[in-house]
Design a protein around this motif. Structure first.
Motif, PDB file in Angstrom:
ATOM      1  N   ALA A 124       0.833  -1.197   0.000  1.00 35.12           N
ATOM      2  CA  ALA A 124       0.000   0.000   0.000  1.00 35.12           C
ATOM      3  C   ALA A 124       0.869   1.248   0.000  1.00 35.12           C
ATOM      4  CB  ALA A 124      -0.898   0.009   1.230  1.00 35.12           C
ATOM      5  N   ILE A 125       0.256   2.330  -0.456  1.00 34.88           N
ATOM      6  CA  ILE A 125       0.880   3.653  -0.392  1.00 34.88           C
ATOM      7  C   ILE A 125      -0.028   4.548   0.443  1.00 34.88           C
ATOM      8  CG2 ILE A 125       1.417   5.753  -1.653  1.00 34.88           C
ATOM      9  CD1 ILE A 125       3.559   3.808  -2.071  1.00 34.88           C
ATOM     10  N   GLY A 126       0.560   5.282   1.345  1.00 30.68           N
ATOM     11  CA  GLY A 126      -0.193   6.221   2.150  1.00 30.68           C
ATOM     12  C   GLY A 126       0.333   7.633   1.965  1.00 30.68           C
ATOM     13  N   TRP A 127      -0.560   8.589   2.103  1.00 28.06           N
ATOM     14  CA  TRP A 127      -0.181  10.003   2.151  1.00 28.06           C
ATOM     15  C   TRP A 127      -0.453  10.499   3.574  1.00 28.06           C
ATOM     16  CZ3 TRP A 127       2.462  12.828  -1.273  1.00 28.06           C
ATOM     17  CH2 TRP A 127       2.516  12.403  -2.599  1.00 28.06           C
ATOM     18  N   ARG A 133      -2.988  -3.643  -4.763  1.00 26.61           N
ATOM     19  CA  ARG A 133      -3.478  -4.797  -5.532  1.00 26.61           C
ATOM     20  C   ARG A 133      -4.887  -4.584  -6.081  1.00 26.61           C
ATOM     21  NH1 ARG A 133      -1.137  -9.532  -5.983  1.00 26.61           N
ATOM     22  NH2 ARG A 133       0.196  -9.139  -4.185  1.00 26.61           N
ATOM     23  N   ASP A 134      -5.771  -3.988  -5.281  1.00 26.77           N
ATOM     24  CA  ASP A 134      -7.152  -3.862  -5.748  1.00 26.77           C
ATOM     25  C   ASP A 134      -7.641  -2.415  -5.840  1.00 26.77           C
ATOM     26  OD1 ASP A 134      -8.650  -4.934  -2.575  1.00 26.77           O
ATOM     27  OD2 ASP A 134      -7.564  -3.124  -3.135  1.00 26.77           O
ATOM     28  N   GLY A 135      -6.762  -1.473  -5.500  1.00 30.88           N
ATOM     29  CA  GLY A 135      -7.128  -0.064  -5.628  1.00 30.88           C
ATOM     30  C   GLY A 135      -8.038   0.477  -4.551  1.00 30.88           C
ATOM     31  N   ARG A 136      -8.306  -0.304  -3.522  1.00 29.65           N
ATOM     32  CA  ARG A 136      -9.162   0.172  -2.431  1.00 29.65           C
ATOM     33  C   ARG A 136      -8.521   1.381  -1.766  1.00 29.65           C
ATOM     34  NH1 ARG A 136      -9.802  -0.962   3.139  1.00 29.65           N
ATOM     35  NH2 ARG A 136      -7.936  -2.279   3.085  1.00 29.65           N
ATOM     36  N   SER A 143       0.325   2.715 -12.684  1.00 31.79           N
ATOM     37  CA  SER A 143       1.233   1.580 -12.569  1.00 31.79           C
ATOM     38  C   SER A 143       2.362   1.643 -13.589  1.00 31.79           C
ATOM     39  CB  SER A 143       0.449   0.280 -12.739  1.00 31.79           C
ATOM     40  OG  SER A 143      -0.483   0.117 -11.694  1.00 31.79           O
ATOM     41  N   GLY A 144       2.078   2.161 -14.773  1.00 32.70           N
ATOM     42  CA  GLY A 144       3.094   2.253 -15.816  1.00 32.70           C
ATOM     43  C   GLY A 144       4.244   3.158 -15.416  1.00 32.70           C
ATOM     44  N   LYS A 145       3.929   4.173 -14.631  1.00 31.25           N
ATOM     45  CA  LYS A 145       4.958   5.114 -14.176  1.00 31.25           C
ATOM     46  C   LYS A 145       5.424   4.794 -12.753  1.00 31.25           C
ATOM     47  CE  LYS A 145       3.352   8.976 -17.031  1.00 31.25           C
ATOM     48  NZ  LYS A 145       2.874  10.381 -17.043  1.00 31.25           N
ATOM     49  N   ASN A 146       4.818   3.777 -12.147  1.00 33.45           N
ATOM     50  CA  ASN A 146       5.160   3.406 -10.761  1.00 33.45           C
ATOM     51  C   ASN A 146       5.069   4.632  -9.845  1.00 33.45           C
ATOM     52  OD1 ASN A 146       5.671   0.897  -9.493  1.00 33.45           O
ATOM     53  ND2 ASN A 146       7.770   1.514  -9.028  1.00 33.45           N
ATOM     54  N   THR A 147       3.986   5.364 -10.024  1.00 35.92           N
ATOM     55  CA  THR A 147       3.821   6.640  -9.333  1.00 35.92           C
ATOM     56  C   THR A 147       2.422   6.723  -8.736  1.00 35.92           C
ATOM     57  OG1 THR A 147       5.392   7.760 -10.800  1.00 35.92           O
ATOM     58  CG2 THR A 147       3.812   9.150  -9.618  1.00 35.92           C
ATOM     59  N   VAL A 148       2.351   7.288  -7.541  1.00 39.44           N
ATOM     60  CA  VAL A 148       1.079   7.533  -6.861  1.00 39.44           C
ATOM     61  C   VAL A 148       0.874   9.033  -6.756  1.00 39.44           C
ATOM     62  CG1 VAL A 148      -0.212   7.214  -4.722  1.00 39.44           C
ATOM     63  CG2 VAL A 148       1.223   5.376  -5.595  1.00 39.44           C
ATOM     64  N   TYR A 149      -0.378   9.433  -6.862  1.00 38.11           N
ATOM     65  CA  TYR A 149      -0.712  10.856  -6.839  1.00 38.11           C
ATOM     66  C   TYR A 149      -1.694  11.157  -5.705  1.00 38.11           C
ATOM     67  CZ  TYR A 149       1.065  10.400 -11.590  1.00 38.11           C
ATOM     68  OH  TYR A 149       1.841  10.110 -12.677  1.00 38.11           O
ATOM     69  N   LEU A 150      -1.674  12.395  -5.265  1.00 35.79           N
ATOM     70  CA  LEU A 150      -2.699  12.899  -4.368  1.00 35.79           C
ATOM     71  C   LEU A 150      -3.217  14.196  -4.983  1.00 35.79           C
ATOM     72  CD1 LEU A 150      -4.185  12.422  -1.665  1.00 35.79           C
ATOM     73  CD2 LEU A 150      -2.576  14.042  -0.637  1.00 35.79           C
ATOM     74  N   ILE A 179      -6.656   9.901  -4.033  1.00 47.56           N
ATOM     75  CA  ILE A 179      -5.391   9.175  -4.205  1.00 47.56           C
ATOM     76  C   ILE A 179      -5.545   8.233  -5.394  1.00 47.56           C
ATOM     77  CG2 ILE A 179      -6.062   7.398  -2.526  1.00 47.56           C
ATOM     78  CD1 ILE A 179      -3.099   7.176  -1.749  1.00 47.56           C
ATOM     79  N   SER A 180      -4.520   8.183  -6.233  1.00 50.04           N
ATOM     80  CA  SER A 180      -4.587   7.330  -7.417  1.00 50.04           C
ATOM     81  C   SER A 180      -3.185   6.837  -7.770  1.00 50.04           C
ATOM     82  CB  SER A 180      -5.190   8.087  -8.602  1.00 50.04           C
ATOM     83  OG  SER A 180      -4.382   9.197  -8.960  1.00 50.04           O
ATOM     84  N   LYS A 181      -3.143   5.897  -8.698  1.00 48.34           N
ATOM     85  CA  LYS A 181      -1.866   5.287  -9.061  1.00 48.34           C
ATOM     86  C   LYS A 181      -1.761   5.120 -10.569  1.00 48.34           C
ATOM     87  CE  LYS A 181      -1.394   0.850  -8.493  1.00 48.34           C
ATOM     88  NZ  LYS A 181      -1.201  -0.516  -7.974  1.00 48.34           N
TER      89      LYS A 181
END
Length: 122
Positions: free
Chosen positions: A33-36, A54-57, A74-81, A70-72
């Motif tokens: 998981a990724i947290g902000w 894994r499931d985007g929850r 995957s192609g850029k291996n980057t998470v956004y807020l 919060i979103s991801k």
């Protein structure tokens, strides 16, 4: 080497928007998981949003529901807020973090970004 590199942030007027980015290297965002989190002066670091890879929850604290997303990528291996309708009380240093489960408990997270300042003010 595991790294989380943040970008974005800055000064914005109340009601404005900002997007924070958190680019992961040395590991994939396919699991865990990724947290902000954010930390205002004189206050403890608090969880803002987290995403189960894994499931985007997603999970949000009540004060940002409907305003932050919060979103991801995957192609850029980057998470956004994405932060909309910003308020002065959103002012803080924001951190992204990687951990094994999606939770607002900061002790669970092992790797942290460098932090980025968000200031909401006239």
């Amino acid at each position: 080497q595991v790294q989380l590199v943040q970008s974005g942030g800055g000064l914005v007027q109340p009601g404005g928007s900002l997007r924070l980015s958190c680019a992961a290297s040395g590991f994939s965002l396919n699991s865990g998981a990724i947290g902000w989190f954010r930390q205002a002066p004189g206050k403890e670091r608090e969880g803002v949003a987290c995403l189960k890879n894994r499931d985007g929850r997603t999970i949000y604290i009540d004060s940002v529901k409907g305003r932050f997303t919060i979103s991801k990528d995957s192609g850029k291996n980057t998470v956004y807020l994405q932060m909309n309708s910003l308020k002065p009380e959103d002012t803080a240093v924001y951190y992204c973090a990687s951990g094994p489960i999606a939770t607002m408990e900061k002790r669970v997270y092992s790797y942290w970004g460098q932090g980025t300042q968000v200031t909401v003010s006239w």
